[in-house]
Design a protein around this motif. Sequence first.
Motif, PDB file in Angstrom:
ATOM      1  N   GLU A  95       0.853  -1.183   0.000  1.00 37.97           N
ATOM      2  CA  GLU A  95       0.000   0.000   0.000  1.00 37.97           C
ATOM      3  C   GLU A  95       0.889   1.234   0.000  1.00 37.97           C
ATOM      4  N   ILE A  96       0.529   2.212  -0.820  1.00 36.56           N
ATOM      5  CA  ILE A  96       1.406   3.363  -1.031  1.00 36.56           C
ATOM      6  C   ILE A  96       0.577   4.639  -1.124  1.00 36.56           C
ATOM      7  N   VAL A  97       1.109   5.718  -0.568  1.00 38.75           N
ATOM      8  CA  VAL A  97       0.487   7.042  -0.637  1.00 38.75           C
ATOM      9  C   VAL A  97       1.519   8.007  -1.210  1.00 38.75           C
ATOM     10  N   GLY A  98       1.103   8.828  -2.169  1.00 39.85           N
ATOM     11  CA  GLY A  98       2.021   9.787  -2.765  1.00 39.85           C
ATOM     12  C   GLY A  98       1.350  10.515  -3.929  1.00 39.85           C
ATOM     13  N   PRO A  99       2.023  11.417  -4.596  1.00 40.60           N
ATOM     14  CA  PRO A  99       3.271  12.054  -4.183  1.00 40.60           C
ATOM     15  C   PRO A  99       3.030  12.970  -2.982  1.00 40.60           C
ATOM     16  N   LEU A 100       3.984  13.024  -2.072  1.00 36.57           N
ATOM     17  CA  LEU A 100       3.833  13.790  -0.844  1.00 36.57           C
ATOM     18  C   LEU A 100       4.956  14.812  -0.694  1.00 36.57           C
ATOM     19  N   GLY A 101       4.615  15.933  -0.054  1.00 36.32           N
ATOM     20  CA  GLY A 101       5.620  16.913   0.318  1.00 36.32           C
ATOM     21  C   GLY A 101       5.937  17.949  -0.738  1.00 36.32           C
ATOM     22  N   LYS A 102       6.675  18.959  -0.290  1.00 37.82           N
ATOM     23  CA  LYS A 102       7.109  20.059  -1.154  1.00 37.82           C
ATOM     24  C   LYS A 102       8.425  19.686  -1.818  1.00 37.82           C
ATOM     25  N   PRO A 103       8.548  19.871  -3.123  1.00 40.57           N
ATOM     26  CA  PRO A 103       9.746  19.426  -3.838  1.00 40.57           C
ATOM     27  C   PRO A 103      10.860  20.473  -3.845  1.00 40.57           C
ATOM     28  N   PHE A 104      11.996  20.075  -4.415  1.00 35.10           N
ATOM     29  CA  PHE A 104      13.054  21.030  -4.728  1.00 35.10           C
ATOM     30  C   PHE A 104      12.570  21.970  -5.832  1.00 35.10           C
ATOM     31  N   VAL A 105      13.067  23.201  -5.800  1.00 35.94           N
ATOM     32  CA  VAL A 105      12.773  24.177  -6.852  1.00 35.94           C
ATOM     33  C   VAL A 105      14.101  24.711  -7.382  1.00 35.94           C
ATOM     34  N   VAL A 106      14.312  24.566  -8.669  1.00 36.38           N
ATOM     35  CA  VAL A 106      15.530  25.071  -9.305  1.00 36.38           C
ATOM     36  C   VAL A 106      15.215  26.445  -9.883  1.00 36.38           C
ATOM     37  N   GLN A 107      15.871  27.470  -9.354  1.00 39.87           N
ATOM     38  CA  GLN A 107      15.604  28.837  -9.787  1.00 39.87           C
ATOM     39  C   GLN A 107      16.227  29.108 -11.158  1.00 39.87           C
ATOM     40  N   PRO A 108      15.621  30.021 -11.942  1.00 45.80           N
ATOM     41  CA  PRO A 108      16.121  30.287 -13.303  1.00 45.80           C
ATOM     42  C   PRO A 108      17.571  30.762 -13.344  1.00 45.80           C
ATOM     43  N   GLU A 109      18.027  31.430 -12.278  1.00 46.22           N
ATOM     44  CA  GLU A 109      19.393  31.963 -12.282  1.00 46.22           C
ATOM     45  C   GLU A 109      20.453  30.917 -11.941  1.00 46.22           C
ATOM     46  N   THR A 110      20.029  29.703 -11.607  1.00 46.43           N
ATOM     47  CA  THR A 110      20.982  28.656 -11.236  1.00 46.43           C
ATOM     48  C   THR A 110      21.795  28.210 -12.448  1.00 46.43           C
ATOM     49  N   LYS A 111      23.112  28.188 -12.270  1.00 48.33           N
ATOM     50  CA  LYS A 111      24.025  27.705 -13.309  1.00 48.33           C
ATOM     51  C   LYS A 111      24.752  26.432 -12.869  1.00 48.33           C
ATOM     52  N   LEU A 112      25.009  26.319 -11.564  1.00 49.70           N
ATOM     53  CA  LEU A 112      25.687  25.152 -11.002  1.00 49.70           C
ATOM     54  C   LEU A 112      24.894  24.662  -9.800  1.00 49.70           C
ATOM     55  N   ALA A 113      24.461  23.408  -9.844  1.00 43.48           N
ATOM     56  CA  ALA A 113      23.747  22.791  -8.728  1.00 43.48           C
ATOM     57  C   ALA A 113      24.712  21.893  -7.971  1.00 43.48           C
ATOM     58  N   VAL A 114      24.863  22.156  -6.679  1.00 44.29           N
ATOM     59  CA  VAL A 114      25.750  21.361  -5.838  1.00 44.29           C
ATOM     60  C   VAL A 114      24.895  20.571  -4.854  1.00 44.29           C
ATOM     61  N   PHE A 115      24.953  19.242  -4.959  1.00 45.05           N
ATOM     62  CA  PHE A 115      24.229  18.358  -4.046  1.00 45.05           C
ATOM     63  C   PHE A 115      25.184  17.937  -2.928  1.00 45.05           C
ATOM     64  N   VAL A 116      24.756  18.090  -1.684  1.00 42.18           N
ATOM     65  CA  VAL A 116      25.564  17.656  -0.542  1.00 42.18           C
ATOM     66  C   VAL A 116      24.755  16.612   0.210  1.00 42.18           C
ATOM     67  N   ALA A 117      25.242  15.369   0.196  1.00 44.44           N
ATOM     68  CA  ALA A 117      24.461  14.255   0.729  1.00 44.44           C
ATOM     69  C   ALA A 117      25.268  13.461   1.740  1.00 44.44           C
ATOM     70  N   GLY A 118      24.584  13.034   2.784  1.00 45.43           N
ATOM     71  CA  GLY A 118      25.187  12.156   3.775  1.00 45.43           C
ATOM     72  C   GLY A 118      24.417  10.857   3.864  1.00 45.43           C
ATOM     73  N   GLY A 119      25.091   9.726   3.626  1.00 49.92           N
ATOM     74  CA  GLY A 119      24.450   8.425   3.752  1.00 49.92           C
ATOM     75  C   GLY A 119      23.258   8.273   2.831  1.00 49.92           C
ATOM     76  N   ILE A 120      22.152   7.773   3.393  1.00 49.92           N
ATOM     77  CA  ILE A 120      20.941   7.527   2.616  1.00 49.92           C
ATOM     78  C   ILE A 120      20.313   8.830   2.125  1.00 49.92           C
ATOM     79  N   GLY A 121      20.812   9.969   2.609  1.00 51.32           N
ATOM     80  CA  GLY A 121      20.331  11.271   2.155  1.00 51.32           C
ATOM     81  C   GLY A 121      20.606  11.555   0.693  1.00 51.32           C
ATOM     82  N   VAL A 122      21.378  10.707   0.032  1.00 50.12           N
ATOM     83  CA  VAL A 122      21.624  10.883  -1.402  1.00 50.12           C
ATOM     84  C   VAL A 122      20.384  10.538  -2.230  1.00 50.12           C
ATOM     85  N   ALA A 123      19.425   9.831  -1.641  1.00 51.69           N
ATOM     86  CA  ALA A 123      18.296   9.275  -2.397  1.00 51.69           C
ATOM     87  C   ALA A 123      17.565  10.273  -3.296  1.00 51.69           C
TER      88      ALA A 123
END
Length: 267
Positions: A95-123
């Motif tokens: 049984e599954i419920v979704g999509p849930l929560g507020k997502p990431f928003v990439v602003q128009p002025e973004t040129k370089l996106a840097v992801f910083v992840a720890g452990g399972i936070g990379v998901a």
Amino acid sequence: MMEKGRTRILDRRPTGGSHYLLVLGNPFRTPFLPGQFVMLAAAGGGDPFLKRPYSVYRTFPTSAERPEGEIRLLIKSIGRGSRQMAELPIGSPVEIVGPLGKPFVVQPETKLAVFVAGGIGVAPFVELAASPAMRGLDKLALVGGRSAVDVQAIEDLQALGVETRTATEDGTLGRKGFVTALLEEFFAAGAPPGTALFSCGPEPMMKAVAAIAGKAKLPCQLSLEAIMGCGFGVCLGCVVKNAAGHYVRVCREGPVMEIRELGEFGE
């Protein structure tokens, strides 16, 4: 729009240590946005009674190759819910419920996106890297863990054109130390205009990332982690304080929030 549904386990792939990639059919009409999550439990109730939240790793719509579509979840088997999903036979209903929560928003002025992840936070960063909003952008992932086995998703990120750098506390992969040291090195070399940070992982790590981003006056979005009972704002079990001192729900006002929206989050 949130939907409730039932689907089945299509596949389960070990990815190292106690981690695995759970592949489910996608029963939803509403498309997922990067950073959103699902609540998941075995069909028919049982123990655990409550569904568990999982970040969405990757989604695929229905196609000739994937007649049921796909929702992929990167899971670390550490509690009753995640162990249950590791033990259910392929084909089992869930049984599954979704999509849930507020997502990431990439602003128009973004040129370089840097992801910083720890452990399972990379998901959530694989779905973010694959999103249309990331097309044409430079992408860098700084991924850390206690040991090499805790550093996940590197090949999938690289396949999406993401440069990756790694750090482990025991030195078994990449730089020895915390992933925040990689971020400090990045800033020491000079962050180019249009840099934006996106982070998910243990709370102390994200607080350090927020402090570094705040000092550099760069936009930074955090994907917060919290224990949840419902996933859609009713139980109030996942609240944190915002910058105004008010309690907000990670499942509704988050999980993704700008650092300017947060005070000393986690209080």
